[in-house]
Structure formats: C-alpha cells, structure tokens
Motif scaffolding. Sequence first.
Motif, PDB file in Angstrom:
ATOM      1  N   SER A 276       0.822  -1.210   0.000  1.00 41.05           N
ATOM      2  CA  SER A 276       0.000   0.000   0.000  1.00 41.05           C
ATOM      3  C   SER A 276       0.856   1.260   0.000  1.00 41.05           C
ATOM      4  O   SER A 276       0.377   2.340  -0.333  1.00 41.05           O
ATOM      5  N   ASN A 277       2.131   1.136   0.342  1.00 40.18           N
ATOM      6  CA  ASN A 277       3.004   2.297   0.471  1.00 40.18           C
ATOM      7  C   ASN A 277       4.187   2.287  -0.501  1.00 40.18           C
ATOM      8  O   ASN A 277       4.671   3.338  -0.900  1.00 40.18           O
ATOM      9  N   ILE A 278       4.662   1.099  -0.877  1.00 41.50           N
ATOM     10  CA  ILE A 278       5.879   0.966  -1.676  1.00 41.50           C
ATOM     11  C   ILE A 278       5.518   0.460  -3.072  1.00 41.50           C
ATOM     12  O   ILE A 278       4.820  -0.537  -3.214  1.00 41.50           O
ATOM     13  N   ARG A 279       6.021   1.160  -4.091  1.00 45.16           N
ATOM     14  CA  ARG A 279       5.723   0.804  -5.486  1.00 45.16           C
ATOM     15  C   ARG A 279       6.722  -0.202  -6.049  1.00 45.16           C
ATOM     16  O   ARG A 279       6.343  -1.158  -6.720  1.00 45.16           O
ATOM     17  N   SER A 280       8.027   0.020  -5.784  1.00 40.51           N
ATOM     18  CA  SER A 280       9.041  -0.867  -6.363  1.00 40.51           C
ATOM     19  C   SER A 280      10.311  -0.835  -5.525  1.00 40.51           C
ATOM     20  O   SER A 280      10.548   0.104  -4.758  1.00 40.51           O
ATOM     21  N   VAL A 281      11.129  -1.883  -5.716  1.00 42.43           N
ATOM     22  CA  VAL A 281      12.375  -2.030  -4.960  1.00 42.43           C
ATOM     23  C   VAL A 281      13.457  -2.530  -5.923  1.00 42.43           C
ATOM     24  O   VAL A 281      13.201  -3.403  -6.754  1.00 42.43           O
ATOM     25  N   GLY A 282      14.654  -1.966  -5.797  1.00 42.75           N
ATOM     26  CA  GLY A 282      15.784  -2.410  -6.605  1.00 42.75           C
ATOM     27  C   GLY A 282      17.023  -2.534  -5.744  1.00 42.75           C
ATOM     28  O   GLY A 282      17.074  -2.023  -4.629  1.00 42.75           O
ATOM     29  N   TYR A 283      18.037  -3.207  -6.298  1.00 43.35           N
ATOM     30  CA  TYR A 283      19.271  -3.396  -5.542  1.00 43.35           C
ATOM     31  C   TYR A 283      20.459  -3.455  -6.490  1.00 43.35           C
ATOM     32  O   TYR A 283      20.408  -4.106  -7.533  1.00 43.35           O
ATOM     33  N   ASP A 284      21.528  -2.766  -6.122  1.00 42.28           N
ATOM     34  CA  ASP A 284      22.795  -2.823  -6.844  1.00 42.28           C
ATOM     35  C   ASP A 284      23.787  -3.550  -5.946  1.00 42.28           C
ATOM     36  O   ASP A 284      24.288  -2.974  -4.974  1.00 42.28           O
ATOM     37  N   PRO A 285      24.079  -4.831  -6.243  1.00 41.32           N
ATOM     38  CA  PRO A 285      24.957  -5.603  -5.360  1.00 41.32           C
ATOM     39  C   PRO A 285      26.403  -5.109  -5.350  1.00 41.32           C
ATOM     40  O   PRO A 285      27.096  -5.246  -4.348  1.00 41.32           O
ATOM     41  N   GLN A 286      26.870  -4.532  -6.451  1.00 41.26           N
ATOM     42  CA  GLN A 286      28.253  -4.049  -6.485  1.00 41.26           C
ATOM     43  C   GLN A 286      28.444  -2.839  -5.576  1.00 41.26           C
ATOM     44  O   GLN A 286      29.493  -2.681  -4.963  1.00 41.26           O
ATOM     45  N   ALA A 287      27.433  -1.993  -5.494  1.00 46.35           N
ATOM     46  CA  ALA A 287      27.526  -0.785  -4.665  1.00 46.35           C
ATOM     47  C   ALA A 287      26.846  -0.955  -3.307  1.00 46.35           C
ATOM     48  O   ALA A 287      26.926  -0.067  -2.466  1.00 46.35           O
ATOM     49  N   SER A 288      26.146  -2.078  -3.088  1.00 46.63           N
ATOM     50  CA  SER A 288      25.363  -2.316  -1.860  1.00 46.63           C
ATOM     51  C   SER A 288      24.360  -1.194  -1.614  1.00 46.63           C
ATOM     52  O   SER A 288      24.250  -0.655  -0.531  1.00 46.63           O
TER      53      SER A 288
ATOM     54  N   LEU B  33      20.344  -0.168  -1.887  1.00 48.84           N
ATOM     55  CA  LEU B  33      18.949  -0.559  -1.985  1.00 48.84           C
ATOM     56  C   LEU B  33      18.156   0.672  -2.388  1.00 48.84           C
ATOM     57  O   LEU B  33      18.332   1.740  -1.796  1.00 48.84           O
ATOM     58  N   GLU B  34      17.309   0.542  -3.391  1.00 49.58           N
ATOM     59  CA  GLU B  34      16.511   1.680  -3.854  1.00 49.58           C
ATOM     60  C   GLU B  34      15.036   1.354  -3.674  1.00 49.58           C
ATOM     61  O   GLU B  34      14.579   0.288  -4.084  1.00 49.58           O
ATOM     62  N   VAL B  35      14.310   2.267  -3.057  1.00 49.86           N
ATOM     63  CA  VAL B  35      12.891   2.066  -2.763  1.00 49.86           C
ATOM     64  C   VAL B  35      12.098   3.224  -3.361  1.00 49.86           C
ATOM     65  O   VAL B  35      12.402   4.390  -3.102  1.00 49.86           O
ATOM     66  N   GLU B  36      11.094   2.876  -4.153  1.00 52.42           N
ATOM     67  CA  GLU B  36      10.183   3.871  -4.717  1.00 52.42           C
ATOM     68  C   GLU B  36       8.847   3.751  -4.000  1.00 52.42           C
ATOM     69  O   GLU B  36       8.288   2.658  -3.885  1.00 52.42           O
ATOM     70  N   PHE B  37       8.333   4.872  -3.534  1.00 52.36           N
ATOM     71  CA  PHE B  37       7.067   4.904  -2.815  1.00 52.36           C
ATOM     72  C   PHE B  37       5.943   5.347  -3.746  1.00 52.36           C
ATOM     73  O   PHE B  37       6.178   6.043  -4.737  1.00 52.36           O
ATOM     74  N   HIS B  38       4.723   4.976  -3.414  1.00 53.73           N
ATOM     75  CA  HIS B  38       3.570   5.386  -4.208  1.00 53.73           C
ATOM     76  C   HIS B  38       3.433   6.909  -4.244  1.00 53.73           C
ATOM     77  O   HIS B  38       2.870   7.453  -5.189  1.00 53.73           O
TER      78      HIS B  38
END
Length: 70
Positions: A9-21, A23-28
Amino acid sequence: MDRTAVRSSNIRSVGYDPQASVLEVEFHSGGVYQYYGAPEHIYQGFMRAPSKGAYFHDYTKDRYPCRQVR
C-alpha cells in the motif's frame, strides 16, 4: 537502477545494486530513496516479506544512510 514492482500500500518498487550495496525504494507518493551499505540479504528479505511496509520499517528505515533521488 532497475526496480521490481511489489505489492504494497506504500511501496511501489524495490531495486538493488549488489556491487555498490545500494537498496533503492520507490514509494507510491513518488519519492525514490537510496539506502547505502545495505547487504544483499536485506534486499532478498524485502522481496520475500509478506508486508513490504513492515519489513521496510523493521529492517531498512533509519538503519542505513540514505538520500532522496526523486
């Protein structure tokens, strides 16, 4: 960074860059935040969590340095 859409209900998408550690979170609401130094198991747990919002509050928010990128 590529993000995967999630059911929340709050978070639209999640991504991760393992080389840079990173975490990216996009909210609605439209905000996109990057969390630095997050280990990959945090991302994996995020993607498996039945409640993305609860996982975010318990394991990500205020635990890693972050900045808003959008």
